[in-house]
Scaffold this active site. Structure first.
Site, PDB file in Angstrom:
ATOM      1  N   ASP A  35      -1.899   4.352   9.839  1.00  0.00           N
ATOM      2  CA  ASP A  35      -1.179   5.045   9.106  1.00  0.00           C
ATOM      3  C   ASP A  35      -2.477   5.670   8.141  1.00  0.00           C
ATOM      4  O   ASP A  35      -3.414   5.408   8.191  1.00  0.00           O
ATOM      5  CB  ASP A  35      -0.485   4.069   7.895  1.00  0.00           C
ATOM      6  CG  ASP A  35       0.873   3.623   8.319  1.00  0.00           C
ATOM      7  OD1 ASP A  35       1.403   3.871   9.457  1.00  0.00           O
ATOM      8  OD2 ASP A  35       1.661   3.211   7.467  1.00  0.00           O
TER       9      ASP A  35
ATOM     10  N   HIS B 107      -4.631   0.831   9.362  1.00  0.00           N
ATOM     11  CA  HIS B 107      -4.690   1.926   8.645  1.00  0.00           C
ATOM     12  C   HIS B 107      -6.013   3.146   9.393  1.00  0.00           C
ATOM     13  O   HIS B 107      -7.080   2.479   9.625  1.00  0.00           O
ATOM     14  CB  HIS B 107      -5.239   1.897   7.149  1.00  0.00           C
ATOM     15  CG  HIS B 107      -3.866   1.652   6.546  1.00  0.00           C
ATOM     16  ND1 HIS B 107      -3.526   0.257   6.575  1.00  0.00           N
ATOM     17  CD2 HIS B 107      -3.095   2.390   5.858  1.00  0.00           C
ATOM     18  CE1 HIS B 107      -2.343   0.244   5.793  1.00  0.00           C
ATOM     19  NE2 HIS B 107      -1.907   1.221   5.489  1.00  0.00           N
TER      20      HIS B 107
END
Length: 211
Positions: free
Chosen positions: A15, A170
């Site tokens: 992400d 991430h």
């Protein structure tokens, strides 16, 4: 459908990119011949546009994670939510040629940052998108930077007992330990018998319970 072929499947998702670490993540994925999914935000400039293109050119899935990732702005109203979603969709399509229909809500669909999530889910699904939460978190967004070993442990503890896992990680300039943990995670998943695949529009979603 690969979900009918493989007994155990892991989906690696990243992400908040692209970032200065995108290239490092892509290189590791290449080394293991693994395809992943990048849920990206709207980031401008030549370097970022090249990163979006690299994600696609190297065979990975590109998903939408809002343009701004500003909770107050994205979730302010249906109008702001729909505008933000169209903005990231059209930007990614303009840069990469991919019209992505996979979405991840900022904070996930269980976020407490809005009380209107059911309306936003309805918008997403009635406009031909599917949204993907996660059922395993690497914990790499913690305020305290985790060690590569801790990130790996979070993932491997999380996958135990599950044959279909969507793993949250991430892609961020400040998440170097995520990059360091990635090869170990991939090797561990292989050792546990997982096939690692990218999310596509036919992938069975993981949905959180809306708060």
């Amino acid at each position: 459908n690969p979900e009918l072929v493989y007994e155990k499947i892991a989906y690696l998702t990243f992400d908040d990119g692209p970032s200065e670490n995108t290239g490092n993540i892509l290189d590791i994925l290449d080394r293991y011949n693994v395809k992943a999914t990048f849920f990206v935000n709207g980031k401008e400039g030549d370097a970022n546009e090249e990163r979006y293109r690299q994600i696609v050119e190297r065979g990975h899935s590109i998903g939408l994670h809002s343009y701004t990732h500003d909770f107050g702005q994205v979730y302010e109203s249906m109008e702001s939510f729909s505008q933000d979603t169209e903005r990231i969709r059209t930007y990614i399509q303009a840069v990469t040629g991919v019209d992505s229909h996979i979405y991840r809500f900022p904070g996930g669909s269980s976020t407490t940052r809005t009380t209107h999530m059911l309306e936003y889910i309805d918008y997403i699904q009635s406009n031909g998108f599917e949204y993907y939460d996660w059922n395993v978190s690497s914990g790499d967004a913690a305020p305290v930077t985790l060690t590569p070993e801790e990130i790996k442990e979070n993932v491997m503890n999380g996958v135990t007992g599950h044959n279909r896992v969507i793993i949250l990680m991430h892609d961020s300039a400040v998440r170097d330990t995520t990059v360091e943990a990635l090869p170990i995670i991939i090797e561990n998943l292989f050792n546990e018998g997982y096939e690692i695949l990218p999310i596509v529009e036919t992938t069975t979603p993981v949905h959180h319970t809306v708060n």
